[in-house]
Design a protein around this motif. Structure first.
Motif, PDB file in Angstrom:
ATOM      1  N   LEU A   1       0.979  -1.223   0.354  1.00 28.80           N
ATOM      2  CA  LEU A   1      -0.187  -0.334  -0.042  1.00 28.80           C
ATOM      3  C   LEU A   1       1.120   1.446   0.216  1.00 28.80           C
ATOM      4  O   LEU A   1       0.960   1.998  -0.783  1.00 28.80           O
ATOM      5  CB  LEU A   1      -0.655  -0.360   1.321  1.00 28.80           C
ATOM      6  N   ALA A   2       2.480   1.293   0.687  1.00 26.62           N
ATOM      7  CA  ALA A   2       2.790   1.872   0.850  1.00 26.62           C
ATOM      8  C   ALA A   2       3.584   2.413  -0.266  1.00 26.62           C
ATOM      9  O   ALA A   2       3.679   3.642  -0.968  1.00 26.62           O
ATOM     10  CB  ALA A   2       3.845   2.689   2.058  1.00 26.62           C
ATOM     11  N   LEU A   3       3.817   1.343  -1.419  1.00 27.68           N
ATOM     12  CA  LEU A   3       4.421   1.244  -2.508  1.00 27.68           C
ATOM     13  C   LEU A   3       3.733   2.538  -3.889  1.00 27.68           C
ATOM     14  O   LEU A   3       3.069   3.003  -4.429  1.00 27.68           O
ATOM     15  CB  LEU A   3       5.305   0.713  -3.629  1.00 27.68           C
TER      16      LEU A   3
ATOM     17  N   LYS B   1       5.514  11.827 -12.380  1.00 25.36           N
ATOM     18  CA  LYS B   1       6.503  11.292 -13.588  1.00 25.36           C
ATOM     19  C   LYS B   1       5.471   9.857 -14.193  1.00 25.36           C
ATOM     20  O   LYS B   1       5.640   9.048 -14.855  1.00 25.36           O
ATOM     21  CB  LYS B   1       7.792  10.757 -13.235  1.00 25.36           C
ATOM     22  N   ILE B   2       4.613   9.724 -13.440  1.00 24.26           N
ATOM     23  CA  ILE B   2       3.265   8.113 -13.202  1.00 24.26           C
ATOM     24  C   ILE B   2       2.330   8.738 -13.558  1.00 24.26           C
ATOM     25  O   ILE B   2       1.679   8.928 -13.108  1.00 24.26           O
ATOM     26  CB  ILE B   2       3.636   7.050 -11.719  1.00 24.26           C
ATOM     27  N   HIS B   3       1.663   8.026 -15.361  1.00 28.71           N
ATOM     28  CA  HIS B   3       0.220   8.268 -15.033  1.00 28.71           C
ATOM     29  C   HIS B   3      -0.683   7.376 -15.526  1.00 28.71           C
ATOM     30  O   HIS B   3      -1.743   7.252 -15.613  1.00 28.71           O
ATOM     31  CB  HIS B   3       0.095   8.944 -17.024  1.00 28.71           C
ATOM     32  N   GLY B   4      -0.194   5.774 -15.409  1.00 32.35           N
ATOM     33  CA  GLY B   4      -0.584   4.808 -15.435  1.00 32.35           C
ATOM     34  C   GLY B   4       0.286   3.882 -14.217  1.00 32.35           C
ATOM     35  O   GLY B   4       1.436   3.427 -14.210  1.00 32.35           O
ATOM     36  N   ILE B   5      -0.663   2.921 -13.231  1.00 36.85           N
ATOM     37  CA  ILE B   5      -0.156   1.969 -11.975  1.00 36.85           C
ATOM     38  C   ILE B   5      -1.048   0.353 -13.014  1.00 36.85           C
ATOM     39  O   ILE B   5      -1.770   0.275 -12.514  1.00 36.85           O
ATOM     40  CB  ILE B   5      -0.066   2.448 -10.981  1.00 36.85           C
TER      41      ILE B   5
ATOM     42  N   VAL C   1      -4.650   1.845  -5.326  1.00 39.09           N
ATOM     43  CA  VAL C   1      -4.725   2.968  -6.959  1.00 39.09           C
ATOM     44  C   VAL C   1      -5.758   3.878  -7.239  1.00 39.09           C
ATOM     45  O   VAL C   1      -6.753   3.588  -7.877  1.00 39.09           O
ATOM     46  CB  VAL C   1      -4.619   1.955  -8.517  1.00 39.09           C
ATOM     47  N   SER C   2      -4.652   5.438  -7.503  1.00 46.31           N
ATOM     48  CA  SER C   2      -5.505   6.344  -7.706  1.00 46.31           C
ATOM     49  C   SER C   2      -6.554   6.240  -9.121  1.00 46.31           C
ATOM     50  O   SER C   2      -5.324   5.625 -10.252  1.00 46.31           O
ATOM     51  CB  SER C   2      -4.529   7.496  -7.960  1.00 46.31           C
TER      52      SER C   2
END
Ligand code: NAD
Length: 284
Positions: A80-82, A91-95, A114-115
């Motif tokens: 969860l922290a990651l 810099k990240i647009h997709g997880i 995840v957002s």
């Protein structure tokens, strides 16, 4: 007459070329390079291959890939922290969190963390709701690829009878919803469906997403139907097959996807497209 083969590899390659052009245009215009973070927990060999292939595809299309490979012993809190870190990383647009997660981790809680603005797999409840309402932001990659493949045949989906076999949250349900939004008359079959063959025989469009080798046989398929095989199954001799008896069904169907070289490559192309679209939205 033998069916036309829907070549997922070729379709995906052409999509990936378009995505690569769009990525370089975005970088030139805005300086933003779409970034995709893949999170893999544990040492499942199939998952490791999927994540590696996604990374290579990202690099080839000019996206910025980040890979996070964590041991199977990783705690839910650490994961969860990651995710929180990645949610906050501009810099990240997709997880994407590669499933399945180890049994001690509650997958639902992770996917919800995840957002919803970076949820390129479209698994967050907010994005599922948007999809059901017919106003999606992120369309899950495999279902999106399936629709693209049907469209590539030139068939007008509106008014057609579509039968989806399988009701999972990642394939069956979203693909049924997408077909419904395209005005097909949709039936979802599952393990408790009575007389499944007679239901499937009605279909102009058959989507097989079951996970059982050679489940769909020629006698179940209406002549000329479009048959999309999502299944990926490994036979005891190591051979990779889908859920459809390809050799038999291709003699009845109008269009059919092979395994391998069908839906699989499309899923990766759609993941890149979702990440690109996300970067464009965030850059606004
Ligand atoms: P899942 O196990 O979550 O769901 C399988 C579905 O099949 C269930 O809804 C179940 O009701 C149905 N089913 C099982 N036995 C049945 C039977 N006898 N009759 C009718 N329905 C039955 O699987 P999933 O995650 O949806 O994946 C399905 C297949 O697609 C798997 O082989 C998986 O590997 C593959 N897959 C491929 C891709 C890709 O990119 N090509 C992506 C996701 C999944």
């Amino acid at each position: 007459m033998s069916a036309h083969i829907i070549d997922g590899k070729a379709l995906a390659l052409s999509l990936r070329e378009d995505i690569a052009h769009a990525v370089s245009a975005l970088v030139e215009e805005t300086g933003v390079r779409p970034g995709l973070a893949a999170v893999l927990v544990g040492d499942d060999p199939a998952s490791a291959v999927y994540v590696r292939n996604k990374k290579i595809a990202c690099e080839k299309a000019g996206l910025y890939p980040q890979e996070h490979v964590l041991p199977a012993s990783t705690t839910q809190e650490a994961l969860l922290a990651l995710i929180q870190q990645l949610n906050a990383n501009s810099k990240i647009h997709g997880i994407l969190v590669q499933l399945p997660l180890p049994p001690h981790i509650e997958s639902k809680a992770i996917l919800q963390a995840v957002s919803s603005d970076k949820d390129v797999d479209g698994f967050h409840p907010i994005n599922v709701g948007r999809l059901v309402e017919g106003d999606p932001v992120f369309v899950p990659c495999t279902p999106k690829g399936v629709i693209h493949m049907i469209d590539s045949t030139g068939l007008d989906i509106a008014g057609k009878r579509a039968v989806v076999i399988g009701r999972s949250n990642i394939v069956g349900k979203p693909v049924a919803m997408l077909l419904l939004h395209r005005h097909a008359t949709v039936t979802i079959c599952h393990s408790r469906t009575k007389d499944l063959p007679s239901v499937v025989r009605e279909a102009d469009i058959v989507i097989a997403a079951i996970g059982k080798p050679l489940f769909v046989t020629p006698d179940m398929v209406k002549e000329g139907a479009v048959v999309i095989d999502v299944g990926i199954n490994r036979l005891p001799d190591g051979k990779l097959v889908g859920d459809v008896d390809f050799d038999g069904v291709k003699e009845r169907a109008g269009w059919i996807t092979p395994v391998p070289g069908g839906v699989g490559p499309m899923t990766i192309a759609m993941l890149l497209q979702n990440t690109l679209e996300s970067a464009k939205r965030m850059g606004k």
